[in-house]
Write a protein that holds these residues in place. Sequence first.
Motif, PDB file in Angstrom:
ATOM      1  N   PRO A  78       0.840  -1.167  -0.036  1.00 21.21           N
ATOM      2  CA  PRO A  78       0.151   0.047   0.069  1.00 21.21           C
ATOM      3  C   PRO A  78       0.786   1.189  -0.066  1.00 21.21           C
ATOM      4  N   PHE A  79       2.064   1.366   0.807  1.00 24.62           N
ATOM      5  CA  PHE A  79       2.983   2.183   0.890  1.00 24.62           C
ATOM      6  C   PHE A  79       3.704   2.542  -0.617  1.00 24.62           C
ATOM      7  N   TYR A  80       3.745   1.591  -1.268  1.00 27.05           N
ATOM      8  CA  TYR A  80       4.519   1.496  -2.818  1.00 27.05           C
ATOM      9  C   TYR A  80       3.137   2.114  -3.743  1.00 27.05           C
ATOM     10  N   TYR A  81       1.846   1.652  -3.483  1.00 24.85           N
ATOM     11  CA  TYR A  81       0.830   2.239  -4.105  1.00 24.85           C
ATOM     12  C   TYR A  81       0.945   3.707  -4.066  1.00 24.85           C
ATOM     13  N   ILE A  82       0.786   3.992  -2.836  1.00 25.61           N
ATOM     14  CA  ILE A  82       0.533   5.504  -2.692  1.00 25.61           C
ATOM     15  C   ILE A  82       1.902   6.324  -3.264  1.00 25.61           C
ATOM     16  N   LEU A  83       2.962   5.899  -3.156  1.00 26.79           N
ATOM     17  CA  LEU A  83       4.127   6.717  -3.702  1.00 26.79           C
ATOM     18  C   LEU A  83       3.739   6.702  -5.247  1.00 26.79           C
ATOM     19  N   LYS A  84       3.383   5.589  -5.885  1.00 30.73           N
ATOM     20  CA  LYS A  84       3.498   5.647  -7.265  1.00 30.73           C
ATOM     21  C   LYS A  84       2.330   6.197  -7.925  1.00 30.73           C
ATOM     22  N   THR A  85       1.215   6.415  -7.166  1.00 26.43           N
ATOM     23  CA  THR A  85       0.053   7.179  -7.621  1.00 26.43           C
ATOM     24  C   THR A  85      -0.117   8.318  -7.098  1.00 26.43           C
ATOM     25  N   GLY A  86       0.833   8.951  -6.334  1.00 30.87           N
ATOM     26  CA  GLY A  86       0.985  10.290  -5.785  1.00 30.87           C
ATOM     27  C   GLY A  86       0.334  10.484  -4.576  1.00 30.87           C
ATOM     28  N   GLY A  87      -0.345   9.465  -4.321  1.00 31.08           N
ATOM     29  CA  GLY A  87      -1.188   9.502  -3.021  1.00 31.08           C
ATOM     30  C   GLY A  87      -1.952  10.819  -2.642  1.00 31.08           C
ATOM     31  N   VAL A  88      -2.654  10.726  -1.629  1.00 27.09           N
ATOM     32  CA  VAL A  88      -3.478  12.127  -1.278  1.00 27.09           C
ATOM     33  C   VAL A  88      -2.917  12.203   0.096  1.00 27.09           C
ATOM     34  N   TRP A  89      -2.388  13.448   0.347  1.00 29.42           N
ATOM     35  CA  TRP A  89      -2.116  13.963   1.786  1.00 29.42           C
ATOM     36  C   TRP A  89      -2.889  15.147   2.093  1.00 29.42           C
ATOM     37  N   CYS A  90      -3.152  15.367   3.437  1.00 29.96           N
ATOM     38  CA  CYS A  90      -3.839  16.461   3.899  1.00 29.96           C
ATOM     39  C   CYS A  90      -2.919  17.850   3.639  1.00 29.96           C
ATOM     40  N   ASP A  91      -3.172  18.767   3.244  1.00 30.33           N
ATOM     41  CA  ASP A  91      -2.565  19.970   2.711  1.00 30.33           C
ATOM     42  C   ASP A  91      -2.399  20.727   3.834  1.00 30.33           C
ATOM     43  N   TYR A  92      -2.880  20.317   5.041  1.00 25.44           N
ATOM     44  CA  TYR A  92      -2.905  21.181   6.223  1.00 25.44           C
ATOM     45  C   TYR A  92      -2.051  20.431   7.354  1.00 25.44           C
ATOM     46  N   CYS A  93      -2.210  19.231   7.458  1.00 25.17           N
ATOM     47  CA  CYS A  93      -1.525  18.578   8.556  1.00 25.17           C
ATOM     48  C   CYS A  93      -0.504  17.531   7.935  1.00 25.17           C
ATOM     49  N   GLY A  94      -0.297  17.157   6.867  1.00 24.54           N
ATOM     50  CA  GLY A  94       0.237  16.367   6.135  1.00 24.54           C
ATOM     51  C   GLY A  94       0.103  14.821   6.185  1.00 24.54           C
ATOM     52  N   ILE A  95      -1.085  14.322   6.933  1.00 29.29           N
ATOM     53  CA  ILE A  95      -1.190  12.925   6.921  1.00 29.29           C
ATOM     54  C   ILE A  95      -1.648  12.245   5.598  1.00 29.29           C
ATOM     55  N   CYS A  96      -1.357  11.204   5.646  1.00 22.33           N
ATOM     56  CA  CYS A  96      -1.954  10.443   4.324  1.00 22.33           C
ATOM     57  C   CYS A  96      -3.169   9.962   4.602  1.00 22.33           C
ATOM     58  N   LEU A  97      -3.974  10.466   3.441  1.00 30.45           N
ATOM     59  CA  LEU A  97      -5.577  10.465   3.553  1.00 30.45           C
ATOM     60  C   LEU A  97      -5.748   9.014   2.854  1.00 30.45           C
ATOM     61  N   MET A  98      -6.448   8.170   3.894  1.00 36.30           N
ATOM     62  CA  MET A  98      -7.016   6.978   3.270  1.00 36.30           C
ATOM     63  C   MET A  98      -8.574   6.917   3.805  1.00 36.30           C
ATOM     64  N   GLY A  99      -9.356   6.389   2.605  1.00 33.16           N
ATOM     65  CA  GLY A  99     -10.576   6.608   2.878  1.00 33.16           C
ATOM     66  C   GLY A  99     -11.142   7.973   2.201  1.00 33.16           C
ATOM     67  N   LEU A 100     -12.148   8.389   3.422  1.00 35.12           N
ATOM     68  CA  LEU A 100     -13.041   9.570   3.029  1.00 35.12           C
ATOM     69  C   LEU A 100     -12.088  10.704   3.379  1.00 35.12           C
ATOM     70  N   TYR A 101     -11.756  11.899   2.566  1.00 33.78           N
ATOM     71  CA  TYR A 101     -11.340  13.200   2.857  1.00 33.78           C
ATOM     72  C   TYR A 101     -12.229  14.256   2.146  1.00 33.78           C
ATOM     73  N   PHE A 102     -11.688  15.350   2.199  1.00 30.42           N
ATOM     74  CA  PHE A 102     -12.358  16.511   1.719  1.00 30.42           C
ATOM     75  C   PHE A 102     -11.634  17.130   0.587  1.00 30.42           C
ATOM     76  N   THR A 103     -11.986  17.552  -0.554  1.00 25.86           N
ATOM     77  CA  THR A 103     -11.488  18.423  -1.677  1.00 25.86           C
ATOM     78  C   THR A 103     -11.710  19.607  -2.041  1.00 25.86           C
ATOM     79  N   CYS A 104     -11.272  20.794  -2.238  1.00 24.77           N
ATOM     80  CA  CYS A 104     -11.698  21.903  -2.864  1.00 24.77           C
ATOM     81  C   CYS A 104     -12.168  21.509  -4.160  1.00 24.77           C
ATOM     82  N   VAL A 105     -13.289  21.921  -4.317  1.00 21.58           N
ATOM     83  CA  VAL A 105     -13.917  21.604  -5.809  1.00 21.58           C
ATOM     84  C   VAL A 105     -13.056  22.862  -6.819  1.00 21.58           C
ATOM     85  N   ALA A 106     -13.051  23.742  -6.503  1.00 26.43           N
ATOM     86  CA  ALA A 106     -12.278  24.636  -7.429  1.00 26.43           C
ATOM     87  C   ALA A 106     -11.008  24.238  -7.839  1.00 26.43           C
ATOM     88  N   CYS A 107     -10.217  23.751  -6.803  1.00 29.20           N
ATOM     89  CA  CYS A 107      -8.809  23.406  -7.052  1.00 29.20           C
ATOM     90  C   CYS A 107      -8.953  21.916  -7.790  1.00 29.20           C
TER      91      CYS A 107
END
Length: 164
Positions: A78-107
């Motif tokens: 899963p870590f390899y998968y995250i790195l290869k896909t770019g993963g999704v990280w919280c832009d505020y606290c920096g944790i790896c986002l797994m499962g549900l997270y919030f995205t800015c629609v404009a961005c």
Amino acid sequence: MEELHMAASAYYRNASNELRQRATEFFHSMDANGDGGVSFNKFVQFFVHNGYNRVDRNFFRSLDRNGDGFLNFFEVLPFYYILKTGGVWCDYCGICLMGLYFTCVACFDNARARGNTYDLCSTCYEARRHQQQHPHHNYFLDSCVLLQAKAGLPLLAGAPIFTG
């Protein structure tokens, strides 16, 4: 995290031999002494060697499915998968986002032009931590609703659309 483990394993099992070999080489790059496991210390060394300053022990624990303190090949996938896909990280606290997270629609709408989105964990979004540092703080959707909306699928009646 369980879904991420399952997705990474499914991709690996259906991958070409070349891609499987790359995943194996990645694991061996973390398991430098070849003992078949990646301890937290090896995990930290890998991060430091690759220019990361911060390692989240909880992330390591979430990868360690059997809780033995070592990551085997399928726990590293899963870590390899995250790195290869770019993963999704919280832009505020920096944790790896797994499962549900919030995205800015404009961005999200402009991601092709800029190459990135602005994503937040539920904790940071709920605490409104983004409001002072992000220009589009008015309209976020959770990752599931966002994908449905962008695919043109009708949202369920009463589905939450939050602004603010």
